[in-house]
Design an enzyme around this catalytic site. Structure first.
Site, mmCIF file in Angstrom:
data_model
loop_
_atom_site.group_PDB
_atom_site.id
_atom_site.type_symbol
_atom_site.label_atom_id
_atom_site.label_comp_id
_atom_site.label_asym_id
_atom_site.label_seq_id
_atom_site.Cartn_x
_atom_site.Cartn_y
_atom_site.Cartn_z
ATOM 1 N N SER A 1 2.936 -47.596 21.020
ATOM 2 C CA SER A 1 1.984 -47.910 19.945
ATOM 3 C C SER A 1 2.416 -47.191 18.674
ATOM 4 O O SER A 1 3.059 -46.136 18.734
ATOM 5 C CB SER A 1 0.589 -47.430 20.339
ATOM 6 O OG SER A 1 -0.285 -47.467 19.230
ATOM 7 N N TYR B 1 -4.512 -40.163 23.008
ATOM 8 C CA TYR B 1 -3.944 -41.525 23.083
ATOM 9 C C TYR B 1 -2.583 -41.556 22.382
ATOM 10 O O TYR B 1 -1.581 -42.014 22.953
ATOM 11 C CB TYR B 1 -4.892 -42.555 22.461
ATOM 12 C CG TYR B 1 -4.289 -43.938 22.453
ATOM 13 C CD1 TYR B 1 -4.011 -44.596 23.653
ATOM 14 C CD2 TYR B 1 -3.947 -44.574 21.254
ATOM 15 C CE1 TYR B 1 -3.417 -45.853 23.656
ATOM 16 C CE2 TYR B 1 -3.355 -45.833 21.255
ATOM 17 C CZ TYR B 1 -3.090 -46.465 22.458
ATOM 18 O OH TYR B 1 -2.489 -47.710 22.476
HETATM 19 P P1 NDP Z 1 -6.350 -54.905 27.015
HETATM 20 O O1 NDP Z 1 -7.490 -53.970 27.254
HETATM 21 O O2 NDP Z 1 -6.663 -56.299 26.599
HETATM 22 O O3 NDP Z 1 -5.414 -54.954 28.309
HETATM 23 C C1 NDP Z 1 -5.115 -53.788 29.020
HETATM 24 C C2 NDP Z 1 -4.514 -54.175 30.371
HETATM 25 O O4 NDP Z 1 -4.190 -52.958 31.063
HETATM 26 C C3 NDP Z 1 -5.484 -54.954 31.238
HETATM 27 O O5 NDP Z 1 -4.801 -56.001 31.892
HETATM 28 C C4 NDP Z 1 -5.934 -53.919 32.252
HETATM 29 O O6 NDP Z 1 -6.204 -54.530 33.513
HETATM 30 C C5 NDP Z 1 -4.702 -53.028 32.369
HETATM 31 N N1 NDP Z 1 -5.056 -51.709 32.891
HETATM 32 C C6 NDP Z 1 -5.715 -50.718 32.241
HETATM 33 N N2 NDP Z 1 -5.930 -49.685 33.070
HETATM 34 C C7 NDP Z 1 -5.390 -50.043 34.272
HETATM 35 C C8 NDP Z 1 -5.307 -49.417 35.540
HETATM 36 N N3 NDP Z 1 -5.821 -48.190 35.772
HETATM 37 N N4 NDP Z 1 -4.691 -50.078 36.552
HETATM 38 C C9 NDP Z 1 -4.178 -51.312 36.362
HETATM 39 N N5 NDP Z 1 -4.215 -51.948 35.175
HETATM 40 C C10 NDP Z 1 -4.829 -51.325 34.156
HETATM 41 O O7 NDP Z 1 -5.453 -54.181 25.907
HETATM 42 P P2 NDP Z 1 -4.037 -54.566 25.230
HETATM 43 O O8 NDP Z 1 -3.482 -55.799 25.766
HETATM 44 O O9 NDP Z 1 -4.230 -54.439 23.784
HETATM 45 O O10 NDP Z 1 -3.192 -53.310 25.715
HETATM 46 C C11 NDP Z 1 -1.961 -53.410 26.400
HETATM 47 C C12 NDP Z 1 -1.118 -52.211 26.038
HETATM 48 O O11 NDP Z 1 -0.861 -52.260 24.628
HETATM 49 C C13 NDP Z 1 -1.780 -50.861 26.278
HETATM 50 O O12 NDP Z 1 -0.813 -49.985 26.806
HETATM 51 C C14 NDP Z 1 -2.236 -50.421 24.900
HETATM 52 O O13 NDP Z 1 -2.292 -49.026 24.781
HETATM 53 C C15 NDP Z 1 -1.136 -51.002 24.039
HETATM 54 N N6 NDP Z 1 -1.410 -51.219 22.633
HETATM 55 C C16 NDP Z 1 -2.455 -51.992 22.202
HETATM 56 C C17 NDP Z 1 -2.656 -52.197 20.842
HETATM 57 C C18 NDP Z 1 -3.787 -52.991 20.312
HETATM 58 O O14 NDP Z 1 -4.110 -52.848 19.103
HETATM 59 N N7 NDP Z 1 -4.402 -53.875 21.073
HETATM 60 C C19 NDP Z 1 -1.740 -51.644 19.856
HETATM 61 C C20 NDP Z 1 -0.683 -50.831 20.420
HETATM 62 C C21 NDP Z 1 -0.524 -50.661 21.738
HETATM 63 P P3 NDP Z 1 -7.518 -54.262 34.414
HETATM 64 O O15 NDP Z 1 -8.603 -53.772 33.513
HETATM 65 O O16 NDP Z 1 -7.803 -55.598 35.040
HETATM 66 O O17 NDP Z 1 -7.065 -53.254 35.405
HETATM 67 C C1 8X3 Z 2 -3.444 -48.890 19.048
HETATM 68 C C2 8X3 Z 2 -2.887 -49.205 17.708
HETATM 69 O O1 8X3 Z 2 -3.402 -49.311 15.249
HETATM 70 O O2 8X3 Z 2 -5.239 -49.690 16.783
HETATM 71 O O3 8X3 Z 2 -2.422 -48.603 19.929
HETATM 72 O O4 8X3 Z 2 -4.319 -47.476 16.544
HETATM 73 S S1 8X3 Z 2 -4.026 -48.897 16.506
#
Ligand code: NDP
Ligand code: 8X3
Length: 249
Positions: free
Chosen positions: A136, A149
């Site tokens: 991120s 985070y």
């Molecule tokens: P979502 O919340 O939409 O998706 C997160 C996914 O992670 C879900 O499929 C969830 O599945 C899975 N997950 C979380 N915890 C667990 C666990 N303990 N075991 C198994 N699966 C898990 O978020 P995003 O798609 O946005 O996030 C995906 C990645 O991108 C993350 O690592 C996040 O930090 C990163 N990210 C997101 C940004 C954003 O702005 N959206 C920006 C930068 C990075 P389930 O709950 O079914 O287990």
């Molecule tokens: C999260 C990205 O820009 O929402 O990983 O902090 S931001």
């Protein structure tokens, strides 16, 4: 020859969009996440020949092992590992943050990611595969409330670069994707279920979509084999940087 991607966190957001993107390109996908019903819906959408659902909590090493041991023949040879499952919890300053939230982020974003990577590395080396780690911008730039985070994502970015060094000569590629603001379930999770707060954050901001990031994940994983994108930082145009802060008095 059909290739297989192992995508964590494929029940929502980036992982779900990536599963669709890889299958659209003719790949098989092992789709993981805790919400088994969503994985089943993905199988019904994309076909059982293309998607193998593996429902487990990435923090549960025994469940992870069982899921890997149960991979059916057609899905057992992993070419690309997409370490995407992760979360942020809370936006409070460190001195007011929940220690439980901090530990959950460390367990999920760091410990589970390295555990799965360690487990799959020999197979990825054997197949000259690729690893795409979802970090991120929060791991690159500090912001108020980013505390643990951001720390977990800085780990992911540095771990990826260190993996590149250790994997020198193996043909295995490693890329970190460092996205900025994208509208997924991320903020609902971060706020412990506050959909209104999530809607307010993204309203009129033209955030990135899950499909935008899935496209980049697929792109870096399918480049010609002599190319490695080390890190790919991507933001919506509407998001940029704020300056240093100075406290007086
Ligand atoms: P979502 O919340 O939409 O998706 C997160 C996914 O992670 C879900 O499929 C969830 O599945 C899975 N997950 C979380 N915890 C667990 C666990 N303990 N075991 C198994 N699966 C898990 O978020 P995003 O798609 O946005 O996030 C995906 C990645 O991108 C993350 O690592 C996040 O930090 C990163 N990210 C997101 C940004 C954003 O702005 N959206 C920006 C930068 C990075 P389930 O709950 O079914 O287990
Ligand atoms: C999260 C990205 O820009 O929402 O990983 O902090 S931001």
């Amino acid at each position: 020859m059909t290739h297989t991607a192992f995508i964590t966190g494929a029940t929502s957001g980036f992982g779900l969009a990536a599963a669709r993107r890889f299958v659209a390109a003719g790949w098989k996908v092992v789709a993981t996440g805790r919400r088994a019903e969503r994985l089943q819906a993905l199988v019904e959408e994309l076909g059982a020949a293309n998607v193998h659902p593996a429902a487990f909590d990435v923090r549960d090493t025994a469940a992870m092992e069982a899921a890997l041991a149960a991979l059916p023949e057609g899905f057992a040879g992993i070419d690309v590992l997409v370490n995407n499952a992760g979360l942020a919890l809370g936006t409070a300053p460190a001195q007011q943050a929940s220690l439980d939230d901090w530990r959950t982020m460390i367990d999920t974003n760091i410990t589970a990611l390295v555990t799965l990577t360690h487990r799959l590395l020999p197979a990825l080396v054997a197949r000259k595969g690729a690893i795409v780690n979802v970090s991120s911008v929060a791991g690159v730039y500090p912001y108020p409330g980013g505390n643990v985070y951001g720390g977990t994502k800085a780990f992911v970015s540095q771990f990826s670069l260190n993996l590149r060094t250790d994997l020198h000569g193996t043909g295995v590629r490693v890329t970190t994707i460092e996205p900025g603001m994208a509208e997924t379930e991320f903020t609902v999770v971060r706020t412990h279920g506050n959909q209104a707060a999530s809607d307010a954050l993204y309203r009129d901001a033209s955030p990135m979509t899950a499909e935008d990031i899935a496209e980049q994940i697929h792109y870096v994983a399918t480049l010609p084999p002599h190319l490695n994108i080390n890190r790919l930082e991507i933001m919506p145009v509407s998001q940029s940087f704020a300056g240093f802060q100075v406290h007086r008095g």
